[in-house]
Design an enzyme around this catalytic site. Sequence first.
Site, PDB file in Angstrom:
ATOM      1  N   GLU A 174      42.740  47.966  34.778  1.00  0.00           N
ATOM      2  CA  GLU A 174      43.966  47.355  35.304  1.00  0.00           C
ATOM      3  C   GLU A 174      44.280  46.205  34.365  1.00  0.00           C
ATOM      4  OE1 GLU A 174      45.944  44.716  36.470  1.00  0.00           O
ATOM      5  OE2 GLU A 174      44.902  44.413  38.381  1.00  0.00           O
ATOM      6  N   CYS A 226      48.154  39.323  38.171  1.00  0.00           N
ATOM      7  CA  CYS A 226      48.630  40.539  37.498  1.00  0.00           C
ATOM      8  C   CYS A 226      49.963  40.983  38.064  1.00  0.00           C
ATOM      9  CB  CYS A 226      47.592  41.649  37.609  1.00  0.00           C
ATOM     10  SG  CYS A 226      46.902  41.790  39.247  1.00  0.00           S
TER      11      CYS A 226
END
Length: 484
Positions: free
Chosen positions: A222, A259
């Site tokens: 990720e 994120c």
Amino acid sequence: MIDDIFAASSAAFIQYKNIPASTKADFLEKIAEILEANRPTIVPLAVEESNLPEGRINGELGRTTGQVKLFASMVRDGSWLEATIDPGDSHREPLPKADIRRMLIPVGPVVVFGASNFPLAFSTAGGDTISALAAGCPVIYKGHPAHPKTSKLVAECINQAVVESKLPDGVFIHVEGGIEVGQALVKHPAAKAVAFTGSFAGGKALYDLAANRDEPIPVYAEMGSVNPVFTFPEKLENELVPLAQSYVSSLTLGAGQFCTNPGLIFVPKAFEIPFEAAVADAIKDLAGSPMLHPGIAKAYYESISYYQTRNELKWIKVAGPQHEIHGSPAIASISAADWLSDDAFQQEVFGAFALMVVYDSPNELMEVAKKLHGQLTITLWGDIAELKLHAALINLLEEKCGRLLFHGVPTGVEVGYAMQHGGPYPSTTDSRTTSVGSGAIKRFARPIAFQDMPQELLPDALKNENPLKIVRQVNGKFTVEKIK
Ligand code: NAP
């Protein structure tokens, strides 16, 4: 040393993958219990090492233990195994039908790289570690150098749960070391999967490394994204100031170190001036806040310096002077035509920096959508009537992200059954999976079908009697009934 680690992990796998689901769930719950009992020590240590406020870290520990309990309940429930049974029929004409029973089984030792920006929820006892343990895989955890003491303490909590649950030592192994150690772990033949949260450069390097092994293995990396927000005229007409304020709050939350930080916002030309003014007003008094570590602050200011060399940008708020640790928020605007001209404008800046992109027409917005890289999230701020006119755009944006929001901001990721935290490349290396929520367990399991296996030998999940009383798909129908 690496060989010894994998020897212990592989030995533990043989035992751990076969323990009853209830023992595994008890073990996970014990981890949560021990973490909770150590809250008074864990929280100050994580605050000290991450510069994140105590309230945030306290909340993050709650999120971490909540996550552990979610996976424990899934393990008890058992439906995640996807037990699927097509019973045989020896009388079928012209040929007898074989009895085929399929379920998920754990893949083997998993190497996990934790994130710097979540010292608890995405680190040592974070979602990657816990979903792998829930699937039945031992975990080799590479500690993040940004919070070494917190990582070690949390590892001790997990190891205490291992001991108290009478599981083999190798179920969880905490490893310290730099890039070479991380790479050696990924290259080791006994590693069967890798989970990673961090930079694009790190995630892609590990992905390539794993793909080039004699036996390639999956890397679930990720790597973050810029999480665009698309705004539309009617919505802005009615809610411009609150929207600008909530945008700035989301952008600057946690010094922008998420994120899901919304680093890109598309605004129609007609609203350029008022939206810019509202954003400027909301951001003007926000001082810089401490970033995770000096390296992250340095990278932030380097990105800002790069953007300052670009003449296409008009600054709405400039960052303060470079600081060793504080990240000062900044925002600049650019025309959609200029933004479309260079992929550099799509790069993630880790911190509270945003580009406001001003678009002229719905056609230009379609061009933007075509060019947009894969994202974890995309947010649409429009009234229902105007969104209906943008059906083609929405359809295209579905292809570009893992989570499409129609209200609110992308920061704040719920941990639940329906959450999708993972989008098309480059936001992750595998958009078919999620690193948050119950679906994360699937990354560490693979299907196996047993054909004509005697009842006595079948795993409990697939026996006629359904001793685990789990939901199974029998002849295409979901049921908990036993098979007669
Ligand atoms: P990172 O540099 O990617 O490091 C993450 C972990 O991966 C560390 O344990 C690191 O090891 C390891 N690693 C990195 N590159 C590697 C390589 N080539 N081979 C083997 N191991 C490697 O991420 P970070 O330190 O957390 O932050 C740096 C940048 O990552 C930030 O500025 C930001 O851009 C981004 N970031 C993104 C997210 C997100 O949510 N996607 C989260 C945090 C950070 P060592 O450091 O021990 O050597």
